[in-house]
Design a protein around this motif. Structure first.
Motif, PDB file in Angstrom:
ATOM      1  N   GLU A   1      26.271  40.001  50.456  1.00  0.00           N
ATOM      2  CA  GLU A   1      25.749  40.916  49.443  1.00  0.00           C
ATOM      3  C   GLU A   1      25.862  40.292  48.048  1.00  0.00           C
ATOM      4  N   LEU A   2      26.988  39.658  47.784  1.00  0.00           N
ATOM      5  CA  LEU A   2      27.189  39.032  46.486  1.00  0.00           C
ATOM      6  C   LEU A   2      26.244  37.853  46.277  1.00  0.00           C
ATOM      7  N   ALA A   3      25.940  37.137  47.353  1.00  0.00           N
ATOM      8  CA  ALA A   3      25.071  35.965  47.255  1.00  0.00           C
ATOM      9  C   ALA A   3      23.644  36.340  46.884  1.00  0.00           C
ATOM     10  N   ALA A   4      23.265  37.586  47.089  1.00  0.00           N
ATOM     11  CA  ALA A   4      21.907  38.033  46.781  1.00  0.00           C
ATOM     12  C   ALA A   4      21.747  38.451  45.319  1.00  0.00           C
ATOM     13  N   THR A   5      22.799  38.350  44.507  1.00  0.00           N
ATOM     14  CA  THR A   5      22.737  38.764  43.108  1.00  0.00           C
ATOM     15  C   THR A   5      22.405  37.578  42.201  1.00  0.00           C
ATOM     16  N   ASP A   6      22.067  37.908  40.944  1.00  0.00           N
ATOM     17  CA  ASP A   6      21.643  36.879  39.993  1.00  0.00           C
ATOM     18  C   ASP A   6      22.807  36.136  39.359  1.00  0.00           C
ATOM     19  N   ARG A   7      23.921  36.829  39.206  1.00  0.00           N
ATOM     20  CA  ARG A   7      25.093  36.253  38.543  1.00  0.00           C
ATOM     21  C   ARG A   7      26.329  36.960  39.069  1.00  0.00           C
ATOM     22  N   ILE A   8      27.504  36.392  38.790  1.00  0.00           N
ATOM     23  CA  ILE A   8      28.748  36.884  39.376  1.00  0.00           C
ATOM     24  C   ILE A   8      29.798  37.125  38.295  1.00  0.00           C
ATOM     25  N   ILE A   9      30.494  38.257  38.423  1.00  0.00           N
ATOM     26  CA  ILE A   9      31.691  38.508  37.620  1.00  0.00           C
ATOM     27  C   ILE A   9      32.888  38.572  38.557  1.00  0.00           C
ATOM     28  N   PHE A  10      33.923  37.822  38.203  1.00  0.00           N
ATOM     29  CA  PHE A  10      35.173  37.780  38.968  1.00  0.00           C
ATOM     30  C   PHE A  10      36.248  38.430  38.098  1.00  0.00           C
ATOM     31  N   PRO A  11      36.463  39.753  38.237  1.00  0.00           N
ATOM     32  CA  PRO A  11      37.445  40.446  37.405  1.00  0.00           C
ATOM     33  C   PRO A  11      38.817  40.425  38.061  1.00  0.00           C
ATOM     34  N   GLY A  12      39.789  40.990  37.394  1.00  0.00           N
ATOM     35  CA  GLY A  12      41.065  41.083  38.077  1.00  0.00           C
ATOM     36  C   GLY A  12      42.249  41.430  37.212  1.00  0.00           C
ATOM     37  N   VAL A  13      43.152  42.155  37.825  1.00  0.00           N
ATOM     38  CA  VAL A  13      44.499  42.348  37.311  1.00  0.00           C
ATOM     39  C   VAL A  13      45.423  42.243  38.510  1.00  0.00           C
ATOM     40  N   GLY A  14      46.679  41.860  38.277  1.00  0.00           N
ATOM     41  CA  GLY A  14      47.611  41.741  39.380  1.00  0.00           C
ATOM     42  C   GLY A  14      48.209  40.353  39.466  1.00  0.00           C
ATOM     43  N   ALA A  15      48.801  40.049  40.618  1.00  0.00           N
ATOM     44  CA  ALA A  15      49.523  38.793  40.807  1.00  0.00           C
ATOM     45  C   ALA A  15      48.627  37.722  41.432  1.00  0.00           C
ATOM     46  N   PHE A  16      48.803  36.501  40.982  1.00  0.00           N
ATOM     47  CA  PHE A  16      47.992  35.363  41.407  1.00  0.00           C
ATOM     48  C   PHE A  16      48.053  35.165  42.925  1.00  0.00           C
ATOM     49  N   GLY A  17      49.257  35.101  43.481  1.00  0.00           N
ATOM     50  CA  GLY A  17      49.402  34.856  44.910  1.00  0.00           C
ATOM     51  C   GLY A  17      48.771  35.946  45.753  1.00  0.00           C
ATOM     52  N   ASP A  18      48.925  37.204  45.331  1.00  0.00           N
ATOM     53  CA  ASP A  18      48.324  38.321  46.060  1.00  0.00           C
ATOM     54  C   ASP A  18      46.802  38.229  46.022  1.00  0.00           C
TER      55      ASP A  18
ATOM     56  N   ARG B   1      39.457  38.212  53.002  1.00  0.00           N
ATOM     57  CA  ARG B   1      38.074  38.696  52.988  1.00  0.00           C
ATOM     58  C   ARG B   1      37.069  37.559  53.109  1.00  0.00           C
ATOM     59  N   GLU B   2      37.551  36.338  53.323  1.00  0.00           N
ATOM     60  CA  GLU B   2      36.709  35.147  53.451  1.00  0.00           C
ATOM     61  C   GLU B   2      35.796  34.983  52.237  1.00  0.00           C
ATOM     62  N   LEU B   3      36.388  35.187  51.040  1.00  0.00           N
ATOM     63  CA  LEU B   3      35.626  35.109  49.802  1.00  0.00           C
ATOM     64  C   LEU B   3      35.919  33.859  48.980  1.00  0.00           C
ATOM     65  N   SER B   4      36.980  33.144  49.302  1.00  0.00           N
ATOM     66  CA  SER B   4      37.356  32.012  48.451  1.00  0.00           C
ATOM     67  C   SER B   4      36.281  30.937  48.420  1.00  0.00           C
ATOM     68  N   ASP B   5      35.685  30.600  49.553  1.00  0.00           N
ATOM     69  CA  ASP B   5      34.625  29.588  49.562  1.00  0.00           C
ATOM     70  C   ASP B   5      33.395  30.086  48.818  1.00  0.00           C
ATOM     71  N   PHE B   6      33.092  31.379  48.963  1.00  0.00           N
ATOM     72  CA  PHE B   6      31.957  31.929  48.224  1.00  0.00           C
ATOM     73  C   PHE B   6      32.168  31.795  46.725  1.00  0.00           C
ATOM     74  N   VAL B   7      33.377  32.093  46.237  1.00  0.00           N
ATOM     75  CA  VAL B   7      33.652  31.990  44.805  1.00  0.00           C
ATOM     76  C   VAL B   7      33.467  30.552  44.337  1.00  0.00           C
ATOM     77  N   ARG B   8      33.959  29.602  45.121  1.00  0.00           N
ATOM     78  CA  ARG B   8      33.820  28.190  44.741  1.00  0.00           C
ATOM     79  C   ARG B   8      32.351  27.791  44.616  1.00  0.00           C
ATOM     80  N   VAL B   9      31.522  28.250  45.524  1.00  0.00           N
ATOM     81  CA  VAL B   9      30.093  27.913  45.480  1.00  0.00           C
ATOM     82  C   VAL B   9      29.401  28.641  44.333  1.00  0.00           C
ATOM     83  N   ALA B  10      29.675  29.934  44.199  1.00  0.00           N
ATOM     84  CA  ALA B  10      29.008  30.738  43.172  1.00  0.00           C
ATOM     85  C   ALA B  10      29.326  30.228  41.773  1.00  0.00           C
TER      86      ALA B  10
END
Length: 223
Positions: A40-57, A65-74
């Motif tokens: 679903e995220l790959a079908a969008t024009d641009r990506i926002i990676f927001p966040g609060v919390g701890a790095f390791g978590d 969620r098998e999202l780390s590779d997607f983030v690297r590509v996006a």
């Protein structure tokens, strides 16, 4: 591409200020797609990676969620904005609650504010987390800074900060006892330690710039 036709993927990894970011995007005329599905995220024009919390978590949640590779590509293929923890996750590693590997998209590490340095010029003891309004000192000309006044106030809340290992990616700094990295830019990637979605009209201006940005830094240069 106008904001009205821009589909913005907002990465949902179970942590963070997802809906305040989505609300800001919708207010600006964009279409916010909040999802934890790479397809679903790959079908969008641009990506926002927001966040609060701890790095390791956060890293564990991305992996689950098998999202780390997607983030690297996006982050290398379309306009990409990291916010707060979403900025920190782009680095090589973090020293938050032990050492954790990051996504390795930008060189450097995430470290805590040193206790011994947390003293204001007037002698006041500075608190952690660094929370509240602080100036953003722009170091480069960048499309996302268009119309954003130099030294404008943005909202921060964090206990750790990014220490980039190369000065070329440093786009802005702020001061909390000492200057620290507050924004980074590299090709189609831009990242902020502060929260533009919580920073009033100035933050909305920066987000609006992101909605219209094609990922090209243009003739960006040091200020």
């Amino acid at each position: 591409m106008s904001a009205a036709t821009t589909h913005v993927g907002i990465i949902d990894y179970g942590m963070g200020n997802l809906y305040s970011v989505a609300k800001a995007v919708e207010y600006l005329g964009g279409k916010a797609i909040v999802s934890d599905q790479a397809s679903e995220l790959a079908a969008t024009d641009r990506i926002i990676f927001p966040g609060v919390g701890a790095f390791g978590d956060c890293m564990a949640a991305l992996e689950a969620r098998e999202l780390s590779d997607f983030v690297r590509v996006a982050a290398q293929t379309r306009p990409f904005l990291g916010i707060c923890l979403g900025m920190q996750m782009l680095m090589d590693c973090s020293m938050e609650h032990g050492e954790h590997a990051g996504l390795g998209l930008l060189p450097g590490r995430v470290i805590p504010f040193p206790e011994e340095a947390l003293q204001a010029a007037d002698g006041r003891r500075l608190k952690i987390p660094h929370m509240g309004w602080n100036e953003l000192h722009q170091l480069v000309e960048h499309p996302l800074f268009a119309g954003v006044p130099q030294n404008a106030y943005f909202y921060f809340v964090h206990s750790f900060y990014v220490e980039p290992s190369t000065p070329e990616i440093l786009a802005a700094f702020s001061d909390y006892a000492f200057p620290f990295c507050a924004a980074m830019a590299a090709d189609n990637l831009f990242a902020l330690q502060c929260h533009p979605e919580k920073s009033g009209t100035t933050g909305l201006r920066l987000l609006g710039n992101f909605l219209g940005w094609d990922g090209d830094r243009g003739e960006s240069c040091a200020i």
